[in-house]
Design a protein around this motif. Structure first.
Motif, PDB file in Angstrom:
ATOM      1  N   LYS A  87       0.850  -1.188   0.000  1.00 39.05           N
ATOM      2  CA  LYS A  87       0.000   0.000   0.000  1.00 39.05           C
ATOM      3  C   LYS A  87       0.888   1.240   0.000  1.00 39.05           C
ATOM      4  O   LYS A  87       1.934   1.271   0.634  1.00 39.05           O
ATOM      5  N   LYS A  88       0.453   2.277  -0.700  1.00 40.08           N
ATOM      6  CA  LYS A  88       1.215   3.518  -0.766  1.00 40.08           C
ATOM      7  C   LYS A  88       0.688   4.493   0.280  1.00 40.08           C
ATOM      8  O   LYS A  88      -0.522   4.657   0.441  1.00 40.08           O
ATOM      9  N   TYR A  89       1.616   5.147   0.974  1.00 35.05           N
ATOM     10  CA  TYR A  89       1.269   6.133   1.992  1.00 35.05           C
ATOM     11  C   TYR A  89       1.845   7.485   1.599  1.00 35.05           C
ATOM     12  O   TYR A  89       2.943   7.565   1.031  1.00 35.05           O
ATOM     13  N   MET A  90       1.103   8.527   1.920  1.00 37.59           N
ATOM     14  CA  MET A  90       1.569   9.881   1.641  1.00 37.59           C
ATOM     15  C   MET A  90       1.406  10.721   2.908  1.00 37.59           C
ATOM     16  O   MET A  90       0.310  10.868   3.436  1.00 37.59           O
ATOM     17  N   PHE A  91       2.530  11.235   3.410  1.00 32.34           N
ATOM     18  CA  PHE A  91       2.526  12.133   4.567  1.00 32.34           C
ATOM     19  C   PHE A  91       2.698  13.554   4.032  1.00 32.34           C
ATOM     20  O   PHE A  91       3.748  13.887   3.475  1.00 32.34           O
ATOM     21  N   VAL A  92       1.665  14.377   4.203  1.00 33.21           N
ATOM     22  CA  VAL A  92       1.685  15.738   3.677  1.00 33.21           C
ATOM     23  C   VAL A  92       1.842  16.716   4.824  1.00 33.21           C
ATOM     24  O   VAL A  92       1.097  16.669   5.815  1.00 33.21           O
ATOM     25  N   TYR A  93       2.827  17.627   4.697  1.00 36.40           N
ATOM     26  CA  TYR A  93       3.070  18.668   5.701  1.00 36.40           C
ATOM     27  C   TYR A  93       2.816  20.016   5.029  1.00 36.40           C
ATOM     28  O   TYR A  93       3.640  20.504   4.251  1.00 36.40           O
ATOM     29  N   ASP A  94       1.656  20.589   5.329  1.00 42.86           N
ATOM     30  CA  ASP A  94       1.224  21.823   4.667  1.00 42.86           C
ATOM     31  C   ASP A  94       1.696  23.043   5.461  1.00 42.86           C
ATOM     32  O   ASP A  94       1.678  23.032   6.698  1.00 42.86           O
ATOM     33  N   ASP A  95       2.099  24.078   4.743  1.00 39.77           N
ATOM     34  CA  ASP A  95       2.643  25.315   5.338  1.00 39.77           C
ATOM     35  C   ASP A  95       3.921  25.025   6.138  1.00 39.77           C
ATOM     36  O   ASP A  95       4.101  25.487   7.269  1.00 39.77           O
ATOM     37  N   PHE A  96       4.798  24.265   5.536  1.00 40.52           N
ATOM     38  CA  PHE A  96       6.060  23.865   6.170  1.00 40.52           C
ATOM     39  C   PHE A  96       6.930  25.074   6.498  1.00 40.52           C
ATOM     40  O   PHE A  96       7.789  25.015   7.382  1.00 40.52           O
ATOM     41  N   HIS A  97       6.719  26.193   5.795  1.00 38.40           N
ATOM     42  CA  HIS A  97       7.542  27.387   6.001  1.00 38.40           C
ATOM     43  C   HIS A  97       7.414  27.961   7.405  1.00 38.40           C
ATOM     44  O   HIS A  97       8.265  28.753   7.828  1.00 38.40           O
TER      45      HIS A  97
ATOM     46  N   ASN B   2      14.541  10.636   6.333  1.00 36.45           N
ATOM     47  CA  ASN B   2      15.693   9.866   5.869  1.00 36.45           C
ATOM     48  C   ASN B   2      15.580   8.371   6.147  1.00 36.45           C
ATOM     49  O   ASN B   2      16.467   7.613   5.751  1.00 36.45           O
ATOM     50  N   ILE B   3      14.514   7.954   6.841  1.00 38.27           N
ATOM     51  CA  ILE B   3      14.296   6.520   7.024  1.00 38.27           C
ATOM     52  C   ILE B   3      13.847   5.932   5.689  1.00 38.27           C
ATOM     53  O   ILE B   3      12.914   6.441   5.066  1.00 38.27           O
ATOM     54  N   PRO B   4      14.466   4.864   5.212  1.00 31.27           N
ATOM     55  CA  PRO B   4      14.142   4.337   3.877  1.00 31.27           C
ATOM     56  C   PRO B   4      12.851   3.516   3.851  1.00 31.27           C
ATOM     57  O   PRO B   4      12.869   2.286   3.740  1.00 31.27           O
ATOM     58  N   PHE B   5      11.704   4.181   3.951  1.00 27.22           N
ATOM     59  CA  PHE B   5      10.426   3.493   3.787  1.00 27.22           C
ATOM     60  C   PHE B   5      10.182   3.252   2.299  1.00 27.22           C
ATOM     61  O   PHE B   5      10.268   4.175   1.489  1.00 27.22           O
ATOM     62  N   LEU B   6       9.846   2.041   1.929  1.00 26.06           N
ATOM     63  CA  LEU B   6       9.655   1.726   0.520  1.00 26.06           C
ATOM     64  C   LEU B   6       8.315   2.213  -0.006  1.00 26.06           C
ATOM     65  O   LEU B   6       8.157   2.415  -1.216  1.00 26.06           O
ATOM     66  N   ASN B   7       7.343   2.397   0.865  1.00 24.07           N
ATOM     67  CA  ASN B   7       6.008   2.746   0.383  1.00 24.07           C
ATOM     68  C   ASN B   7       5.450   4.016   1.028  1.00 24.07           C
ATOM     69  O   ASN B   7       4.243   4.177   1.163  1.00 24.07           O
ATOM     70  N   ILE B   8       6.347   4.922   1.440  1.00 22.66           N
ATOM     71  CA  ILE B   8       5.911   6.205   2.000  1.00 22.66           C
ATOM     72  C   ILE B   8       6.572   7.332   1.221  1.00 22.66           C
ATOM     73  O   ILE B   8       7.779   7.319   0.981  1.00 22.66           O
ATOM     74  N   THR B   9       5.763   8.294   0.811  1.00 20.38           N
ATOM     75  CA  THR B   9       6.270   9.525   0.210  1.00 20.38           C
ATOM     76  C   THR B   9       5.915  10.695   1.121  1.00 20.38           C
ATOM     77  O   THR B   9       4.781  10.791   1.608  1.00 20.38           O
ATOM     78  N   PHE B  10       6.885  11.566   1.355  1.00 19.80           N
ATOM     79  CA  PHE B  10       6.668  12.767   2.153  1.00 19.80           C
ATOM     80  C   PHE B  10       6.501  13.954   1.203  1.00 19.80           C
ATOM     81  O   PHE B  10       7.341  14.159   0.318  1.00 19.80           O
ATOM     82  N   VAL B  11       5.436  14.713   1.392  1.00 16.38           N
ATOM     83  CA  VAL B  11       5.169  15.878   0.553  1.00 16.38           C
ATOM     84  C   VAL B  11       5.191  17.119   1.436  1.00 16.38           C
ATOM     85  O   VAL B  11       4.415  17.216   2.401  1.00 16.38           O
ATOM     86  N   LEU B  12       6.086  18.051   1.144  1.00 10.51           N
ATOM     87  CA  LEU B  12       6.216  19.286   1.914  1.00 10.51           C
ATOM     88  C   LEU B  12       5.665  20.430   1.065  1.00 10.51           C
ATOM     89  O   LEU B  12       6.148  20.674  -0.045  1.00 10.51           O
ATOM     90  N   ILE B  13       4.669  21.123   1.596  1.00 12.78           N
ATOM     91  CA  ILE B  13       4.078  22.269   0.913  1.00 12.78           C
ATOM     92  C   ILE B  13       4.536  23.517   1.647  1.00 12.78           C
ATOM     93  O   ILE B  13       4.305  23.666   2.847  1.00 12.78           O
ATOM     94  N   SER B  14       5.192  24.428   0.927  1.00 13.02           N
ATOM     95  CA  SER B  14       5.847  25.544   1.609  1.00 13.02           C
ATOM     96  C   SER B  14       5.936  26.763   0.695  1.00 13.02           C
ATOM     97  O   SER B  14       6.030  26.626  -0.527  1.00 13.02           O
TER      98      SER B  14
END
Length: 859
Positions: A124-134, A150-162
């Motif tokens: 399963k694919k996971y997406m962690f979104v951090y909005d207004d990171f600035h 920096n942890i090598p998760f194979l199925n997690i993408t981190f999205v930073l909105i800034s």
């Protein structure tokens, strides 16, 4: 994690709730999320959040969405925000994360990562979104996120909105091409997207007007939205109104949005601008008329419902516009809003937000009541935060709240500002003892006298004064008069590196100290609803154990354990378990050890026991190291220790376990590095027991690195430290190492230690080593590897001894076997393992799980 639904019950306005689905951006994001890190960076009004949000709704991802703000620079508040975000997809996991608090130590971070890994669904694919990171500037928060990313998760993408480049180190991602960036140029509407957008809104632009509009806006989405509003008002598209586009943005908001809604909604929106986040439940609480929420939803893209957060999101420029109109509210109206928001946050475990809102509401009684649900031992950061609030508080906050005086001085005490705290307590006590009797005054005196007693107790480590007893006696006296009873976590006693806070210098008197402890525990446990109950027994059990009086230590240890359990003194209970484990290892009582371990594990389910995971790791880690299972030690204990949520006097326990870990690996230089850190000195050298245990570990390292003369000289110094109190067990617990060293000292003509003491230590250390081997073998039998059932108990014991670097003669001596029996056992062992020599046997045992890799000896 549970499946997240992307459907919402929010009604969509046929006019302004229509959004352009941008296939170009979806394709760009589909490619981007193949990378583990995606940064969407652009200025205000480029539609960053909506683009990611719209994309996420079309994907079969599990999405954790965090809306950040200025307040998230407070790590505790940031963590509450994290927990709330995770709760949207997995309430059970969120509840577990809540218990560890902000992960600033290695131990907490490891537990957090383990929790995330264990909760993921494979494929399963996971997406962690951090909005207004600035908004993030706090190094602790940014450092945590850097480690997480920096942890090598194979199925997690981190999205930073800034709005600006995130203030984290991305060199590693750049170097490995694991980072995708989406910029303002990517986010701008193309000319065709602009035309499609207006067409969707029912507006057809003439060719020249379209060219002019795109030239002026350059595809800036917020400007296009305002242009749409302007054109709707004009009911004409012949000229889109370039002059109005160049006018003040807030004027356009006024003309295009605010003036078209009801007066009630205007006031409601201004009211909402007082609070940072807009959860639906809170908005319902604040709405004088529930119809206002439905009317608000028709405003369209400037306010949207976020299905990930179960909250409404407002465009920051619209929010800034509302902020400028807050003067339309009276101070009484503002405080009422803040009070409602604070109560809602407190009820939903957003305690840091609740405290901030209570302060704005001037609701100090409720603020202090909330703080009293925090642990008794606060972190320095939270203590500083609360102290600043009380410094800003008006005089009536104190005259109306007896607890304000108590909390203020408790915070000074927590921050180790002992002199300032003592002076302040003296002033408060002197003032209130001259006032007419009242329960309010008694409550102040009760708390202040207890605080003064704790200052004396803690500082007695270096003042060598035990005159704190009358303060606790007075505290008990006034607690009865005040008729006030404490509840919650403030009644749970926190301990230091040792239960016995005694440094053993010439200025101190152990009997006087023990008498003082025995006197104050009844006073404290009555006035503070069980706090310290069992501590006096624990201290005496600790001393009896270190003196080698095992029957007395066992009796007092169990007495402390049962008392502590009865009054929820969890740290006292854990420490009693720790010493009882050590006692039963000495006795070779594996059944009692199993029972105690189950009790220790059960403590991890007690939510109000704040330090349960840390102390479980420390106690279990010590045990695993002793029985040769050092790889089961929590990884945070094997790395550089970091200051975290524990008071700095707690570091001695962590340091000793870490030193024992490296000693088991025969990494003697690392042992010395650990013992000589500034933190270890601060945590150990205040305590007599710490001084002795540290000295013994140092001299063992000296002995094994060839400095035998220095090791014997250090043994003489450690002996002198322990001699006045007959503290022999720290020497005995080192087993074979101490047996070898005592033997060397017996052969050294210049050694000043009495021979009978050395012979006694060597004999008991040998016995301890044998009992340890029995315990280790039985533990391995109870936790078998694939081949363990094929090995006899003797073969298992010999295998363990080989892994510890013992030769045949040493194994024979320890096990009371003949050398021929040991040789035959080793031969059988090799045959069953298919090994040709000792190194080969250890390699096979590690590969098959019979031994751990770090149990490999230096041979």
């Amino acid at each position: 994690m549970q499946e997240q639904s992307f459907h919402s019950n929010v009604p969509i306005s046929p006019d302004t709730g229509i959004y352009l689905e941008r296939s170009r951006m979806h394709q760009l994001l589909e490619q981007a999320v193949q990378s583990p890190l995606v940064m969407v960076v652009a200025g205000a009004g480029y539609g960053k959040t909506h683009v990611v949000y719209s994309f996420a709704k079309t994907q079969e991802y599990h999405t954790v969405w965090m809306q950040l703000s200025e307040r998230d620079n407070n790590p505790e508040r940031f963590w509450e925000n994290c927990v709330q975000a995770v709760a949207c997809i997995n309430k059970e996991r969120a509840a577990q994360l809540e218990t560890i608090r902000f992960p600033e130590t290695n131990r907490q971070f490891d537990w957090f990562i383990s929790s995330i890994q264990n909760s993921r669904i494979p494929r399963k694919k996971y997406m962690f979104v951090y909005d207004d990171f600035h908004f993030l500037r706090e190094r602790a928060v940014l450092g945590f996120l850097e480690r997480f990313f920096n942890i090598p998760f194979l199925n997690i993408t981190f999205v930073l909105i800034s709005r600006t480049k995130p203030a984290i180190n991305t060199v590693n991602f750049f170097a490995r091409r694991l980072l995708t960036q989406i910029t303002e140029d990517d986010l701008r509407f193309s000319p065709q997207e602009m035309l499609d957008y207006f067409q969707l809104q029912g507006i057809t632009l003439p060719s020249q007007a379209a060219m002019d509009l795109y030239y002026d806006t350059e595809g800036w989405i917020f400007a296009l939205q305002l242009a749409r509003l302007s054109l709707k008002q004009k009911n004409s598209v012949a000229d889109y109104g370039r002059s109005s586009m160049r006018s003040n943005i807030f004027t356009l908001i006024e003309e295009g949005i605010f003036s078209s809604i009801s007066q009630d909604l205007q006031k409601y929106l201004i009211t909402l601008s007082l609070i940072e986040h807009w959860p639906l439940a809170l908005l319902i609480e604040l709405a004088p008329d529930q119809n206002l929420i439905q009317e608000m939803e028709r405003i369209g893209s400037f306010i949207r419902y976020d299905i990930y957060l179960n909250a409404y999101q407002i465009h920051h420029l619209f929010l800034e516009y509302l902020n400028r109109h807050q003067q339309r509210l009276t101070e009484e109206e503002k405080q009422a809003v803040y009070a409602k928001a604070a109560r809602w946050c407190a009820a939903n475990n957003l305690k840091m937000d609740a405290i901030s809102y209570y302060e704005k509401a001037q609701a100090y009684t409720e603020l202090i009541q909330l703080v009293y649900t925090f642990p008794l031992a606060l972190s320095d950061r939270i203590a500083e935060f609360l102290l600043h609030i009380l410094d800003r508080a008006p005089p009536e906050a104190y005259t109306q709240n007896a607890s304000a005086y108590i909390l203020y001085t408790r915070l000074l005490f927590t921050l180790r500002k002992f002199e300032v705290c003592t002076q302040k307590l003296g002033e408060i006590i002197q003032h209130f003892e001259t006032l007419p009797p009242s329960q309010f005054n008694y409550r102040v005196l009760y708390g202040c006298y207890n605080n003064l007693g704790f200052v004396g107790l803690i500082s007695s480590l270096y003042t060598h004064r035990y005159d704190f007893v009358p303060y606790f006696e007075k505290g008990h006296y006034y607690s009865i008069l005040s008729n006030h009873e404490l509840h919650g976590s403030v009644t749970i006693m926190s301990l230091g590196s040792y239960a016995c806070w005694f440094d053993g210098t010439e200025k101190t008197d152990l009997d006087q100290y023990l008498q003082a402890i025995s006197t104050i525990v009844p006073y404290i446990s009555i006035s503070m609803n069980g706090c310290t109950y069992g501590m006096d027994d624990l201290i005496r059990a600790e001393l009896a154990y270190f003196k080698g009086d095992i029957p007395k230590a066992e009796r007092l240890g169990y007495q402390a354990l049962y008392k502590a359990q009865n009054r929820k003194q969890y740290e006292i209970e854990t420490r009693a378990i720790f010493y009882l484990l050590r006692i039963h290892i000495y006795q070779g009582n594996s059944d009692a050890i199993q029972t105690l371990f189950k009790r220790l594990e059960a403590q991890r389910d007690i939510r109000e026991y704040i330090n349960r995971y840390t102390l479980f790791d420390i106690v279990s880690g010590w045990f695993y190291i002793q029985i040769g299972q050092s790889t089961r030690t929590a990884s945070w204990l094997t790395e550089d220790l970091e200051e975290g949520e524990l008071h700095s006097l707690m570091y001695g326990m962590e340091i000793l376990v870490q030193a024992q870990y490296y000693l088991a690996q025969k990494n003697y230089s690392r042992v010395l590095d650990v013992l000589h850190t500034q933190r270890s000195s601060y945590g150990l050298e205040y305590f007599l027991l710490g001084k002795i245990e540290k000295a013994i570990l140092e001299l063992i390292c000296q002995y094994h690195t060839g400095a035998q003369v220095d090791a014997i000289r250090a043994l003489e110094a450690a002996y002198q430290l322990a001699l006045p109190y007959a503290l022999d067990m720290p020497f005995i617990e080192q087993g074979m190492d101490m047996g070898l060293l005592a033997g060397a000292a017996l052969k050294a003509p210049s050694c000043s230690i009495p021979r009978d003491w050395l012979e006694n230590i060597r004999r008991h250390a040998s016995t301890y080593g044998k009992q340890l081997m029995i315990i280790a073998t039985r533990y391995q039998q109870a936790n078998p590897g694939p081949l363990l059932d094929a090995l006899s108990p003797r073969e298992q014991a010999v295998l363990f001894s080989l892994s510890q670097g013992l030769n045949r003669e040493q194994i024979a001596q320890n096990a009371a076997l003949s050398i021929n029996t040991v040789k035959n056992t080793i031969s059988c062992l090799y045959r069953k393992l298919g090994a040709v020599n000792r190194a080969d046997a250890i390699r096979i045992a590690i590969a098959t799980g019979l031994l751990q890799d770090k149990d490999r000896p230096n041979i």
